[in-house]
Design an enzyme around this catalytic site. Sequence first.
Site, PDB file in Angstrom:
ATOM      1  N   ASN A   1      -1.974   0.391   6.746  1.00  0.00           N
ATOM      2  CA  ASN A   1      -1.429  -0.848   7.299  1.00  0.00           C
ATOM      3  C   ASN A   1      -0.595  -1.667   6.322  1.00  0.00           C
ATOM      4  OD1 ASN A   1      -3.528  -1.798   5.795  1.00  0.00           O
ATOM      5  ND2 ASN A   1      -4.649  -2.709   7.503  1.00  0.00           N
TER       6      ASN A   1
ATOM      7  N   TYR B   1     -12.635  -2.295  -3.247  1.00  0.00           N
ATOM      8  CA  TYR B   1     -13.113  -2.308  -1.861  1.00  0.00           C
ATOM      9  C   TYR B   1     -14.636  -2.186  -1.756  1.00  0.00           C
ATOM     10  CZ  TYR B   1      -8.459  -2.295   0.278  1.00  0.00           C
ATOM     11  OH  TYR B   1      -7.206  -2.647   0.713  1.00  0.00           O
TER      12      TYR B   1
ATOM     13  N   PHE C   1     -15.368   3.956   7.110  1.00  0.00           N
ATOM     14  CA  PHE C   1     -14.021   4.318   6.663  1.00  0.00           C
ATOM     15  C   PHE C   1     -13.823   4.160   5.157  1.00  0.00           C
ATOM     16  CE2 PHE C   1     -13.932  -0.075   8.305  1.00  0.00           C
ATOM     17  CZ  PHE C   1     -13.514  -0.765   7.173  1.00  0.00           C
TER      18      PHE C   1
ATOM     19  N   ARG D   1       2.640  -6.313   9.212  1.00  0.00           N
ATOM     20  CA  ARG D   1       1.960  -5.166   9.816  1.00  0.00           C
ATOM     21  C   ARG D   1       2.595  -4.761  11.147  1.00  0.00           C
ATOM     22  NH1 ARG D   1      -4.066  -6.925   7.758  1.00  0.00           N
ATOM     23  NH2 ARG D   1      -4.170  -5.509   5.969  1.00  0.00           N
TER      24      ARG D   1
ATOM     25  N   HIS E   1      -2.270  -5.466   1.657  1.00  0.00           N
ATOM     26  CA  HIS E   1      -3.553  -6.159   1.507  1.00  0.00           C
ATOM     27  C   HIS E   1      -3.270  -7.604   1.153  1.00  0.00           C
ATOM     28  CE1 HIS E   1      -7.527  -7.330   0.022  1.00  0.00           C
ATOM     29  NE2 HIS E   1      -6.860  -7.950  -0.937  1.00  0.00           N
TER      30      HIS E   1
ATOM     31  N   GLU F   1      -9.913 -10.912  -7.242  1.00  0.00           N
ATOM     32  CA  GLU F   1      -8.990  -9.784  -7.101  1.00  0.00           C
ATOM     33  C   GLU F   1      -7.842  -9.859  -8.104  1.00  0.00           C
ATOM     34  OE1 GLU F   1      -9.948  -9.165  -2.318  1.00  0.00           O
ATOM     35  OE2 GLU F   1      -7.953  -9.806  -2.933  1.00  0.00           O
TER      36      GLU F   1
ATOM     37  N   THR G   1      -5.240  -6.818  11.068  1.00  0.00           N
ATOM     38  CA  THR G   1      -5.546  -5.553  10.387  1.00  0.00           C
ATOM     39  C   THR G   1      -4.991  -4.356  11.168  1.00  0.00           C
ATOM     40  OG1 THR G   1      -7.602  -6.586   9.618  1.00  0.00           O
ATOM     41  CG2 THR G   1      -7.438  -4.188   9.401  1.00  0.00           C
TER      42      THR G   1
ATOM     43  N   LYS H   1       0.808  -1.220   0.000  1.00  0.00           N
ATOM     44  CA  LYS H   1       0.000   0.000   0.000  1.00  0.00           C
ATOM     45  C   LYS H   1       0.853   1.288   0.000  1.00  0.00           C
ATOM     46  CE  LYS H   1      -3.940  -2.223   2.334  1.00  0.00           C
ATOM     47  NZ  LYS H   1      -4.931  -2.108   3.440  1.00  0.00           N
TER      48      LYS H   1
ATOM     49  N   ARG I   1      -2.125 -14.351   4.991  1.00  0.00           N
ATOM     50  CA  ARG I   1      -2.835 -13.665   6.083  1.00  0.00           C
ATOM     51  C   ARG I   1      -2.014 -13.750   7.375  1.00  0.00           C
ATOM     52  NH1 ARG I   1      -7.035 -10.196   4.766  1.00  0.00           N
ATOM     53  NH2 ARG I   1      -7.199 -10.156   7.035  1.00  0.00           N
TER      54      ARG I   1
HETATM   55  P1  DAT Z   1      -7.819  -6.625   6.043  1.00  0.00           P
HETATM   56  O1  DAT Z   1      -7.053  -5.636   5.197  1.00  0.00           O
HETATM   57  O2  DAT Z   1      -7.010  -7.127   7.207  1.00  0.00           O
HETATM   58  O3  DAT Z   1      -8.437  -7.734   5.234  1.00  0.00           O
HETATM   59  P2  DAT Z   1     -10.516  -5.505   6.225  1.00  0.00           P
HETATM   60  O4  DAT Z   1     -10.829  -6.289   4.994  1.00  0.00           O
HETATM   61  O5  DAT Z   1     -11.410  -5.653   7.393  1.00  0.00           O
HETATM   62  O6  DAT Z   1      -9.019  -5.807   6.733  1.00  0.00           O
HETATM   63  O7  DAT Z   1     -10.461  -3.949   5.871  1.00  0.00           O
HETATM   64  C1  DAT Z   1      -9.899  -3.525   4.651  1.00  0.00           C
HETATM   65  C2  DAT Z   1      -9.054  -2.311   4.917  1.00  0.00           C
HETATM   66  O8  DAT Z   1      -9.882  -1.242   5.385  1.00  0.00           O
HETATM   67  C3  DAT Z   1      -7.985  -2.470   6.009  1.00  0.00           C
HETATM   68  O9  DAT Z   1      -6.814  -3.077   5.555  1.00  0.00           O
HETATM   69  C4  DAT Z   1      -7.762  -1.033   6.418  1.00  0.00           C
HETATM   70  C5  DAT Z   1      -9.151  -0.436   6.315  1.00  0.00           C
HETATM   71  N1  DAT Z   1      -9.822  -0.486   7.628  1.00  0.00           N
HETATM   72  C6  DAT Z   1     -10.373  -1.575   8.231  1.00  0.00           C
HETATM   73  N2  DAT Z   1     -10.880  -1.268   9.434  1.00  0.00           N
HETATM   74  C7  DAT Z   1     -10.649   0.067   9.610  1.00  0.00           C
HETATM   75  C8  DAT Z   1     -10.921   1.002  10.635  1.00  0.00           C
HETATM   76  N3  DAT Z   1     -11.542   0.627  11.754  1.00  0.00           N
HETATM   77  N4  DAT Z   1     -10.510   2.282  10.455  1.00  0.00           N
HETATM   78  C9  DAT Z   1      -9.890   2.672   9.336  1.00  0.00           C
HETATM   79  N5  DAT Z   1      -9.600   1.839   8.308  1.00  0.00           N
HETATM   80  C10 DAT Z   1      -9.969   0.556   8.436  1.00  0.00           C
HETATM   81 MG    MG Z   2      -9.941  -7.739   3.822  1.00  0.00          MG
END
Ligand code: DAT
Ligand code: MG
Length: 139
Positions: A113, A50, A58, A103, A116, A127, A92, A10, A86
């Site tokens: 973070n 997304y 968010f 991370r 992805h 994807e 996350t 990212k 993962r």
């Molecule tokens: P991951 O990337 O671990 O699969 P996710 O699919 O739940 O996590 O969320 C996608 C992305 O969205 C994550 O990498 C960062 C952002 N995100 C998730 N939760 C968040 C939050 N509480 N505040 C801000 N950004 C967030």
């Molecule tokens: Mg995810």
Amino acid sequence: MTERTFSIIKPDATERNLTGKINAVIEDAGLRIVAQRRIRMTDAQAKKFYEVHAERPFYGELVEFMTSGPVVVQVLEGDNAVARYREVMGATNPEQAADGTIRKLFAKNVGENSVHGSDSAENAKIEIAQFFTDDQIVG
Ligand code: DAT
Ligand code: MG
């Protein structure tokens, strides 16, 4: 079982010149980088990618962040690659990520973070197809 997963390095990580260090963690974990390209994601690409999070508070911030700088899109291959990556990525929220994970090592916060990774083999296929054609993946 050999499978493929989709990865993105990212903007917070490319900005700090961490692509090589992250790739080293990936390769040390036994995953093979079988496709890789550095791109600037368009607003449309990020929104589509997304889409599942469209209702989350968010979402706007996430799309803005993912288009704020270069990203490196990748296909990783290996034994149980989806679950393995993962594990290698960590939680996350970097505050909850285990030691040695990408991370934990590099992420700035829950939004910025660093990486992805697909959450299922089915989503990995979807994807990967958003960014690579079959002939661009060399296993
Ligand atoms: P991951 O990337 O671990 O699969 P996710 O699919 O739940 O996590 O969320 C996608 C992305 O969205 C994550 O990498 C960062 C952002 N995100 C998730 N939760 C968040 C939050 N509480 N505040 C801000 N950004 C967030
Ligand atoms: Mg995810």
